[in-house]
Design a protein around this motif. Structure first.
Motif, short mmCIF file in Angstrom:
data_model
loop_
_atom_site.label_atom_id
_atom_site.label_comp_id
_atom_site.label_asym_id
_atom_site.label_seq_id
_atom_site.Cartn_x
_atom_site.Cartn_y
_atom_site.Cartn_z
N HIS A 271 19.25 36.34 42.43
CA HIS A 271 19.67 37.69 42.83
C HIS A 271 18.55 38.71 42.57
N GLY B 263 30.04 39.21 41.57
CA GLY B 263 31.42 38.88 41.21
C GLY B 263 31.55 38.44 39.76
N ASP C 168 37.76 42.82 43.17
CA ASP C 168 38.66 41.75 43.61
C ASP C 168 40.07 41.94 43.03
N GLY D 229 35.87 43.29 47.51
CA GLY D 229 34.85 44.30 47.77
C GLY D 229 34.87 44.81 49.21
N GLY E 201 26.21 40.89 45.05
CA GLY E 201 27.24 41.05 46.09
C GLY E 201 27.73 42.47 46.23
N ASN F 178 27.86 47.28 48.98
CA ASN F 178 28.76 48.43 49.12
C ASN F 178 28.00 49.69 49.55
N ASP G 43 25.91 35.93 47.98
CA ASP G 43 25.20 34.67 47.69
C ASP G 43 24.55 34.05 48.94
O1 KG4 Z 1 26.78 37.92 44.45
P1 KG4 Z 1 28.07 37.43 44.97
O2 KG4 Z 1 28.14 36.99 46.41
O3 KG4 Z 1 28.63 36.24 44.12
C1 KG4 Z 1 28.46 36.16 42.74
O4 KG4 Z 1 27.37 35.77 42.29
O5 KG4 Z 1 29.43 36.53 42.05
O6 KG4 Z 1 29.13 38.61 44.74
C2 KG4 Z 1 30.45 38.51 45.16
C3 KG4 Z 1 31.17 39.79 44.79
C4 KG4 Z 1 32.68 39.74 45.04
O7 KG4 Z 1 33.34 40.17 43.87
C5 KG4 Z 1 32.88 40.71 46.19
O8 KG4 Z 1 34.15 41.35 46.14
C6 KG4 Z 1 31.75 41.68 45.99
O9 KG4 Z 1 30.66 40.89 45.56
N1 KG4 Z 1 31.39 42.39 47.23
C7 KG4 Z 1 31.51 43.72 47.38
C8 KG4 Z 1 31.15 44.00 48.72
N2 KG4 Z 1 30.81 42.82 49.32
C9 KG4 Z 1 30.96 41.84 48.39
N3 KG4 Z 1 31.90 44.67 46.53
C10 KG4 Z 1 31.95 45.94 46.98
N4 KG4 Z 1 31.63 46.30 48.25
C11 KG4 Z 1 31.23 45.36 49.15
N5 KG4 Z 1 30.91 45.72 50.39
#
Ligand code: KG4
Ligand code: ZN
Length: 351
Positions: free
Chosen positions: A115, A137, A167, A180, A275, A279, A307
């Protein structure tokens, strides 16, 4: 410039990418969210099985389109920690098997290092030292980066990660999974000032607050109380206003503490990855906050916030360029601190 094949299966996205230095030659992601949405969250056993099914096709897809063969590669990488153990095993075993078969170096990469490296995929990548706000997440961290592999954590969440809060609140509002994007969509037409919600400070035992740490559990409880009070009126829930107010307070607290940390530590640039970095309200507020305080800012490209394997490939290229590779017997770890990411390239392997 090294070229690597990178694989990522730490949670609910199966991903493969071909990366040359900091250029993505090909990247493919197969998301499982539709399947997990039925259960309101990731089901580890389902995730592992879907990775086994999806990964070979993804590798074939990116290799076929590239004009390269596995023999042309300089290394094969996989995320090996942290994440769901059964899910991590899929990329790890696949990458190590291919590395052995084709006599290539294997690189076991820390998911959070991936990341952090997603910022390198920006048009104008940040120059160290800089501060990264990593919001996903599973993690909410402020990390000082002094160069590839040199990471110091300066702040963290004491309970839920920011993405986890999105979430859980989405579930409370009946908005579905992942929360999200669902909250962001609902918030688009909402009044972000309608509900006053707490910013969640973390007390120090000796008095005062940790200035760069976060807590989202109080905010979650405040949302629950607000929803219960509104439900008692018998009126339909004002979902857009609730979502917008929640999104606003999360974005404000993240930006405020990150900017303060960067200023206090004399770090001229603030970088947003993970992730939750997808936003748009958070991206806009961070830009605004940095502008007001005379900080520079970089945002991970939208395509590489959630991811993906391209970010793992960038981390692997950096490690290869340093002359590092992992032991072929390196396993996986569900938990492993970012500060110990270099040990994944140690011989003998740490696990
Ligand atoms: O980095 P990621 O894909 O996976 C992890 O390493 O955890 O992050 C996933 C997280 C989820 O909790 C999702 O709800 C959040 O990122 N997320 C967002 C948005 N797109 C994904 N949170 C807020 N706004 C968004 N547009
Ligand atoms: Zn992630």
């Amino acid at each position: 410039m090294p070229t690597v094949l990178a694989l990522e299966t730490s949670c609910d996205e199966s991903a493969a990418a071909l990366v040359r230095d900091c250029t993505v030659l090909a990247s493919a992601v197969a998301s499982q969210v539709d399947e997990h949405a039925r259960w309101g969250g990731v089901v580890p056993e389902i995730a592992s099985r879907r990775h086994v099914e999806a990964l070979p096709g993804l590798i074939e897809q990116i290799m076929d389109g590239s004009g390269l063969t596995l023999a042309d590669l300089d290394g094969i990488a996989a995320t090996v920690a942290p994440g769901l153990a059964g899910a991590l095993l899929v990329a790890s075993v696949t990458a190590r098997t291919l590395a052995r078969l084709h006599d290539k170096p294997f690189l076991g990469i820390h998911h959070l290092e991936g990341h952090l490296c997603s910022a390198q995929l920006e048009m104008d990548p940040p120059c160290p030292p800089y501060l990264v706000l990593l919001v996903s997440g599973g993690h909410t961290e402020l990390v000082r980066v002094d160069g590839p592999g040199h990471y110091t954590r300066l702040g963290r969440s004491h309970d839920d990660a920011a993405g986890e809060a999105f979430d859980k609140v989405a579930r409370l509002l009946g908005l579905g999974y992942p929360g999200g994007p669902a909250i962001a969509a609902a918030a688009a037409t909402g009044n972000a000032q309608r509900f006053v919600l707490p910013q969640g400070k973390v007390s120090r035992p000796q008095g005062g607050y940790y200035p760069y740490d976060f807590s989202f559990s109080g905010l979650k409880t405040a949302m629950l109380r607000q929803v219960r009070a509104l439900e008692a009126t018998g009126e339909p829930l004002p979902l857009a206003d609730l979502a917008a107010s929640f999104e606003q307070v999360v974005a404000e607290v993240l930006v405020e503490r990150s900017c303060r940390c960067a200023q206090d530590q004399g770090l001229p640039t603030l970088v947003l990855v993970g992730g939750v970095a997808a936003n748009r309200r958070l991206r806009a507020l961070l830009e605004q906050g940095c502008q007001q305080r005379g900080l520079q800012w970089r945002l991970a490209p939208l395509a590489y916030c959630t991811d993906n394997a391209a970010m793992i490939g960038v981390a692997a290229c950096q490690r290869l360029a340093q002359g590092s590779s992992s032991a072929i017997e390196l396993g996986i770890a569900a938990r492993w601190p970012l500060e110990a990411a270099a040990q994944l390239l140690a011989n003998p392997a740490p696990f």
